[in-house]
Design a protein around this motif. Sequence first.
Motif, PDB file in Angstrom:
ATOM      1  N   HIS A 118       1.673   2.187  -3.520  1.00 52.65           N
ATOM      2  CA  HIS A 118       0.497   2.762  -4.188  1.00 52.65           C
ATOM      3  C   HIS A 118       0.283   4.204  -3.735  1.00 52.65           C
ATOM      4  O   HIS A 118      -0.009   5.092  -4.547  1.00 52.65           O
ATOM      5  CB  HIS A 118      -0.754   1.944  -3.887  1.00 52.65           C
ATOM      6  CG  HIS A 118      -0.694   0.557  -4.423  1.00 52.65           C
ATOM      7  ND1 HIS A 118      -1.480  -0.453  -3.943  1.00 52.65           N
ATOM      8  CD2 HIS A 118       0.074  -0.002  -5.391  1.00 52.65           C
ATOM      9  CE1 HIS A 118      -1.217  -1.563  -4.596  1.00 52.65           C
ATOM     10  NE2 HIS A 118      -0.268  -1.309  -5.488  1.00 52.65           N
ATOM     11  N   PHE A 119       0.430   4.438  -2.437  1.00 55.21           N
ATOM     12  CA  PHE A 119       0.263   5.776  -1.881  1.00 55.21           C
ATOM     13  C   PHE A 119       1.284   6.740  -2.489  1.00 55.21           C
ATOM     14  O   PHE A 119       0.934   7.855  -2.899  1.00 55.21           O
ATOM     15  CB  PHE A 119       0.420   5.717  -0.359  1.00 55.21           C
ATOM     16  CG  PHE A 119       0.374   7.050   0.309  1.00 55.21           C
ATOM     17  CD1 PHE A 119      -0.832   7.697   0.514  1.00 55.21           C
ATOM     18  CD2 PHE A 119       1.539   7.669   0.728  1.00 55.21           C
ATOM     19  CE1 PHE A 119      -0.875   8.937   1.130  1.00 55.21           C
ATOM     20  CE2 PHE A 119       1.510   8.901   1.343  1.00 55.21           C
ATOM     21  CZ  PHE A 119       0.295   9.530   1.550  1.00 55.21           C
ATOM     22  N   PRO A 178       0.819  -1.226   0.000  1.00 58.73           N
ATOM     23  CA  PRO A 178       0.000   0.000   0.000  1.00 58.73           C
ATOM     24  C   PRO A 178       0.852   1.276   0.000  1.00 58.73           C
ATOM     25  O   PRO A 178       0.461   2.283  -0.581  1.00 58.73           O
ATOM     26  CB  PRO A 178      -0.807  -0.095   1.289  1.00 58.73           C
ATOM     27  CG  PRO A 178      -0.776  -1.530   1.665  1.00 58.73           C
ATOM     28  CD  PRO A 178       0.501  -2.087   1.130  1.00 58.73           C
ATOM     29  N   LEU A 179       2.015   1.229   0.648  1.00 51.86           N
ATOM     30  CA  LEU A 179       2.879   2.406   0.669  1.00 51.86           C
ATOM     31  C   LEU A 179       3.328   2.776  -0.745  1.00 51.86           C
ATOM     32  O   LEU A 179       3.375   3.962  -1.099  1.00 51.86           O
ATOM     33  CB  LEU A 179       4.100   2.157   1.559  1.00 51.86           C
ATOM     34  CG  LEU A 179       5.095   3.309   1.661  1.00 51.86           C
ATOM     35  CD1 LEU A 179       4.410   4.550   2.222  1.00 51.86           C
ATOM     36  CD2 LEU A 179       6.280   2.911   2.505  1.00 51.86           C
ATOM     37  N   GLY A 195       0.358   9.787  -4.940  1.00 53.03           N
ATOM     38  CA  GLY A 195       0.739  11.108  -4.451  1.00 53.03           C
ATOM     39  C   GLY A 195       1.616  11.835  -5.443  1.00 53.03           C
ATOM     40  O   GLY A 195       1.445  13.029  -5.688  1.00 53.03           O
TER      41      GLY A 195
END
Length: 50
Positions: free
Chosen positions: A10-11, A7-8, A15
Amino acid sequence: MKLLREPLLHFLLLGGLIFAVLFDEEAPGTASVENQILIEAAEVERMAAA
């Protein structure tokens, strides 16, 4: 390939994409005509007299 599920990651990618889209500006020091403020000599004289 486990990295693609993080998930990091993807974040950070989303961003970065949002940042690139929202802050896509011209080079510093190059203002377009619509962003310039034009003050004529008569206005300068009026402000100096006040």
